[in-house]
Design a protein around this motif. Structure first.
Motif, PDB file in Angstrom:
ATOM      1  N   GLU A 347       0.819  -1.208   0.000  1.00 55.63           N
ATOM      2  CA  GLU A 347       0.000   0.000   0.000  1.00 55.63           C
ATOM      3  C   GLU A 347       0.857   1.263   0.000  1.00 55.63           C
ATOM      4  N   GLU A 348       1.941   1.218   0.779  1.00 52.94           N
ATOM      5  CA  GLU A 348       2.836   2.379   0.812  1.00 52.94           C
ATOM      6  C   GLU A 348       3.484   2.610  -0.547  1.00 52.94           C
ATOM      7  N   CYS A 349       3.907   1.533  -1.204  1.00 56.13           N
ATOM      8  CA  CYS A 349       4.514   1.668  -2.536  1.00 56.13           C
ATOM      9  C   CYS A 349       3.487   2.175  -3.547  1.00 56.13           C
ATOM     10  N   GLY A 350       2.240   1.712  -3.420  1.00 57.68           N
ATOM     11  CA  GLY A 350       1.197   2.199  -4.330  1.00 57.68           C
ATOM     12  C   GLY A 350       0.939   3.677  -4.166  1.00 57.68           C
ATOM     13  N   THR A 351       1.013   4.139  -2.923  1.00 57.94           N
ATOM     14  CA  THR A 351       0.828   5.581  -2.684  1.00 57.94           C
ATOM     15  C   THR A 351       1.939   6.382  -3.347  1.00 57.94           C
ATOM     16  N   MET A 352       3.177   5.854  -3.282  1.00 57.73           N
ATOM     17  CA  MET A 352       4.302   6.546  -3.891  1.00 57.73           C
ATOM     18  C   MET A 352       4.197   6.573  -5.409  1.00 57.73           C
ATOM     19  N   MET A 353       3.551   5.568  -5.998  1.00 57.45           N
ATOM     20  CA  MET A 353       3.461   5.497  -7.453  1.00 57.45           C
ATOM     21  C   MET A 353       2.225   6.204  -8.002  1.00 57.45           C
ATOM     22  N   LYS A 354       1.364   6.713  -7.127  1.00 56.03           N
ATOM     23  CA  LYS A 354       0.135   7.346  -7.603  1.00 56.03           C
ATOM     24  C   LYS A 354       0.406   8.552  -8.508  1.00 56.03           C
ATOM     25  N   VAL A 355       1.421   9.340  -8.161  1.00 57.56           N
ATOM     26  CA  VAL A 355       1.711  10.532  -8.946  1.00 57.56           C
ATOM     27  C   VAL A 355       2.105  10.157 -10.373  1.00 57.56           C
ATOM     28  N   ARG A 356       2.992   9.181 -10.503  1.00 54.64           N
ATOM     29  CA  ARG A 356       3.427   8.762 -11.841  1.00 54.64           C
ATOM     30  C   ARG A 356       2.274   8.139 -12.609  1.00 54.64           C
ATOM     31  N   ALA A 357       1.436   7.353 -11.926  1.00 52.17           N
ATOM     32  CA  ALA A 357       0.304   6.725 -12.613  1.00 52.17           C
ATOM     33  C   ALA A 357      -0.707   7.772 -13.057  1.00 52.17           C
ATOM     34  N   LYS A 358      -0.938   8.791 -12.207  1.00 47.90           N
ATOM     35  CA  LYS A 358      -1.900   9.826 -12.555  1.00 47.90           C
ATOM     36  C   LYS A 358      -1.435  10.648 -13.748  1.00 47.90           C
ATOM     37  N   ALA A 359      -0.119  10.833 -13.849  1.00 50.98           N
ATOM     38  CA  ALA A 359       0.417  11.598 -14.975  1.00 50.98           C
ATOM     39  C   ALA A 359       0.135  10.910 -16.304  1.00 50.98           C
ATOM     40  N   LYS A 360      -0.020   9.578 -16.307  1.00 51.26           N
ATOM     41  CA  LYS A 360      -0.307   8.834 -17.539  1.00 51.26           C
ATOM     42  C   LYS A 360      -1.754   8.347 -17.580  1.00 51.26           C
ATOM     43  N   ASN A 388      10.061  -1.595  -7.664  1.00 47.59           N
ATOM     44  CA  ASN A 388      10.606  -1.934  -8.982  1.00 47.59           C
ATOM     45  C   ASN A 388       9.531  -2.519  -9.884  1.00 47.59           C
ATOM     46  N   LEU A 389       8.716  -3.427  -9.339  1.00 51.64           N
ATOM     47  CA  LEU A 389       7.687  -4.066 -10.157  1.00 51.64           C
ATOM     48  C   LEU A 389       6.591  -3.061 -10.538  1.00 51.64           C
ATOM     49  N   LEU A 390       6.168  -2.237  -9.581  1.00 50.95           N
ATOM     50  CA  LEU A 390       5.165  -1.225  -9.905  1.00 50.95           C
ATOM     51  C   LEU A 390       5.697  -0.206 -10.907  1.00 50.95           C
ATOM     52  N   SER A 391       6.953   0.195 -10.749  1.00 49.31           N
ATOM     53  CA  SER A 391       7.558   1.148 -11.676  1.00 49.31           C
ATOM     54  C   SER A 391       7.574   0.589 -13.088  1.00 49.31           C
ATOM     55  N   VAL A 394       3.899   0.595 -14.470  1.00 54.71           N
ATOM     56  CA  VAL A 394       3.437   1.927 -14.869  1.00 54.71           C
ATOM     57  C   VAL A 394       4.209   2.419 -16.089  1.00 54.71           C
ATOM     58  N   LYS A 395       5.490   2.093 -16.138  1.00 47.59           N
ATOM     59  CA  LYS A 395       6.326   2.579 -17.248  1.00 47.59           C
ATOM     60  C   LYS A 395       5.852   2.031 -18.591  1.00 47.59           C
ATOM     61  N   PHE A 396       5.484   0.754 -18.634  1.00 52.00           N
ATOM     62  CA  PHE A 396       5.172   0.122 -19.917  1.00 52.00           C
ATOM     63  C   PHE A 396       3.660   0.026 -20.183  1.00 52.00           C
ATOM     64  N   THR A 397       2.845   0.514 -19.265  1.00 51.84           N
ATOM     65  CA  THR A 397       1.404   0.523 -19.521  1.00 51.84           C
ATOM     66  C   THR A 397       1.045   1.808 -20.272  1.00 51.84           C
ATOM     67  N   PRO A 398       0.329   1.703 -21.362  1.00 48.52           N
ATOM     68  CA  PRO A 398      -0.029   2.920 -22.115  1.00 48.52           C
ATOM     69  C   PRO A 398      -1.030   3.780 -21.338  1.00 48.52           C
ATOM     70  N   ALA A 399      -1.161   5.008 -21.775  1.00 50.18           N
ATOM     71  CA  ALA A 399      -2.079   5.951 -21.119  1.00 50.18           C
ATOM     72  C   ALA A 399      -3.493   5.395 -21.111  1.00 50.18           C
ATOM     73  N   GLY A 400      -4.164   5.558 -19.970  1.00 51.98           N
ATOM     74  CA  GLY A 400      -5.520   5.059 -19.821  1.00 51.98           C
ATOM     75  C   GLY A 400      -5.601   3.599 -19.457  1.00 51.98           C
ATOM     76  N   GLY A 401      -4.467   2.938 -19.216  1.00 48.76           N
ATOM     77  CA  GLY A 401      -4.455   1.525 -18.873  1.00 48.76           C
ATOM     78  C   GLY A 401      -4.698   1.278 -17.391  1.00 48.76           C
ATOM     79  N   ASP A 402      -4.590  -0.003 -17.022  1.00 52.26           N
ATOM     80  CA  ASP A 402      -4.829  -0.417 -15.637  1.00 52.26           C
ATOM     81  C   ASP A 402      -3.638  -1.208 -15.120  1.00 52.26           C
ATOM     82  N   VAL A 403      -3.368  -1.032 -13.837  1.00 52.09           N
ATOM     83  CA  VAL A 403      -2.377  -1.843 -13.127  1.00 52.09           C
ATOM     84  C   VAL A 403      -3.072  -2.386 -11.884  1.00 52.09           C
ATOM     85  N   ARG A 404      -3.124  -3.708 -11.773  1.00 52.28           N
ATOM     86  CA  ARG A 404      -3.824  -4.346 -10.661  1.00 52.28           C
ATOM     87  C   ARG A 404      -2.805  -5.037  -9.745  1.00 52.28           C
TER      88      ARG A 404
END
Length: 516
Positions: A347-360, A388-391, A394-404
């Motif tokens: 959950e903590e890692c997901g919070t850190m990745m929210k900004v990058r995910a929101k940008a895409k 690393n796995l979340l990064s 998010v890096k290789f998922t196109p805009a508007g995609g999903d990461v579960r």
């Protein structure tokens, strides 16, 4: 410390020199064996020394068996021959026998250069001829007038026994075999043919046939000896090859250890030498990018400062990842384990990745199974794994995609974290590549995504240190799912309720100790 360095250098030089000498000796040994085994002539001729050694060794081992046989023959012959004559024959036979034994002992004690001389084979042949002639004298001994046919039959039986014994002793040297058996056979044949009785003719014919049979048997024994020596030479050849391979392996391991030490020293030096100027580059570029000291007149300068700051951060991340992987490979990465909730880390890692995910415009979905207990693990290592796995997702998922992201139980009773994206996926043939250090798939190369290719290598290493498992499944055009799991042995013996969703938890805050 300064005085120890030259001593260590001298010791290393001495060890290297000994290894070099050993390799040269092994190479010479292999070359000699190969030259013998690959000779165009009959291979049997290359085993002269070995067959001479077998001949001498057999004579030495029979040093007391032959006198015992001669004593039995002499004792029985007293029934038909005068005891004085028998005693004289026995003495001559024993002397010739021990002459051969002494000659064999001299051969065994001789040096390798002396054994190569051809005179030994002549000595053996002459000694066997004298020894065979002493037994031939037995068949020429005068018998009493009332001996009858009993002594004739006894002489024929003695002939068969002695010829068989000499065949076994001299089979490795055919010339010696003939020298020790032909005198007896010729004397017995002539002696029997001088008699007019049919039984004597029959025994003479059988004596000649026995000589031929034992000669053929001797040739077969010679072939068996040559075959045994060939197998021994092949074994020596294989041992020499293995020794050479072992020496090469030792040298390669020594070089690998030296290279590893050099790499560690290089990384330790470069980590300091690169980080120091990088900190200055990152600090000053950030001040220029954020216009802390005042606005820039030229917008291009601000863009350049942002590029410098981004490149510096990328280089710093690369250095950190290389150092992390090097420490793990060298076994110097220590785990600081404690009881923690795996879902809290995720959950903590997901919070850190929210900004990058929101940008895409990427949606992050988090789910977990209820009742997951704490695990005994290194929080920093697990956080690095999940980040690393979340990064990557998010890096290789196109805009508007999903990461579960999902946290749950494994079939063995452990806990797992699964991260699935809707990216382009990885071709099946490229999966081994992306799992290697510095490995990148074709999509990452085409899209020029920033990265070092070390993330998955570090993830695998850190999960391996926790005795866990790592798996990657990907379908081209559909996405990639990465799963890391911890074994059941790392579960604590209690559980706490956790609800889904980033940022919302329902758990007691009191710490509980782990029971044995």
């Amino acid at each position: 410390m300064g005085s120890l360095a030259p001593d260590m250098g001298d010791d290393k030089y001495a060890i290297n020199r000994q290894r070099a000498i050993r390799r040269r000796e092994m190479a010479r040994s292999v070359k000699d064996v190969r030259s013998r085994l690959g000779a165009p002539r009959n291979r049997h001729t290359t085993f002269d020394l070995e067959r001479q050694h077998l001949f001498a060794d057999t004579r030495i081992n029979a040093a007391f068996a032959v006198p015992l046989l001669a004593l039995i023959v002499a004792a029985i012959s007293v029934l038909w021959v005068s005891p004085d004559i028998i005693a004289a024959w026995f003495a001559v036979t024993i002397c010739t026998h021990f002459l051969m034994v002494v000659t064999s002992h001299s051969y065994e004690k001789a040096s390798s250069d002396q054994k190569n001389k051809s005179c030994w084979r002549r000595r053996f042949a002459m000694g066997d001829f004298i020894y065979g002639s002493s037994w031939a004298l037995f068949f020429m001994l005068p018998m009493t007038t009332d001996a009858g046919d009993g002594f004739v039959i006894f002489q024929f039986a003695t002939l068969l026994i002695v010829v068989a014994m000499n065949t076994m002793q001299s089979a490795t040297l055919p010339r010696c075999l003939l020298a020790s058996t032909l005198p007896m056979t010729l004397v017995v044949t002539v002696s029997f043919l001088r008699q007019a009785d049919p039984i004597h003719y029959t025994l003479a014919a059988m004596a000649i046939g026995a000589q031929g049979f034992f000669f053929i048997l001797g040739n077969q024994l010679l072939k068996n000896a040559n075959t045994m020596l060939e197998y021994r030479a092949d074994k020596d050849h294989l041992i020499a090859e293995l020794e050479t391979a072992n020496a090469m392996s030792d040298e390669a391991r020594r070089r690998a250890e030296a290279a590893n030490i050099a790499k560690s020293r290089f990384l330790a030096t470069m980590s300091h030498e690169l980080r120091t100027p990088l900190n200055a580059i990152l600090g000053f570029s950030e001040i220029m990018k954020d216009e802390v000291l005042g606005p820039m007149q030229n917008n291009n300068y601000q863009s350049y400062a942002a590029d410098i700051h981004g490149s510096g951060q990328h280089l710093l991340n690369l250095i950190n990842e290389i150092l992390d992987l090097s420490r793990i490979e060298a076994g110097r990465h220590e785990l600081h384990e404690e009881a923690l909730l795996l879902d809290d880390v995720v959950e903590e890692c997901g919070t850190m990745m929210k900004v990058r995910a929101k940008a895409k415009s990427i949606s992050l979905h988090h789910a977990h199974e209820p009742g997951l207990p704490r695990v005994w693990a290194d929080e920093r290592a697990l956080r690095q794994v999940v980040l690393n796995l979340l990064s990557n997702a998010v890096k290789f998922t196109p805009a508007g995609g999903d990461v579960r992201v999902k946290v749950g139980w494994t079939t063995e009773g452990g806990q797992y974290v699964s991260i699935k994206d809707t990216g382009p996926g990885i071709p099946e043939e490229e999966i081994p590549i992306v799992l290697e250090a510095f490995g990148q798939g074709s999509h990452a190369i085409k899209s020029a995504e920033p990265g070092t290719g070390l993330g998955l290598s570090i993830v695998q290493a850190l999960i391996g240190m926790h005795d866990g498992r790592f798996s990657l499944k990907s379908t081209l055009g559909e996405g990639t799912e990465v799963t890391v799991s911890l074994p059941a042995s790392r579960n604590m013996n209690y559980s706490e309720g956790v609800t889904t969703g980033f940022g919302s938890k329902d758990m007691p805050k009191s710490e509980q100790t782990r029971s044995a």
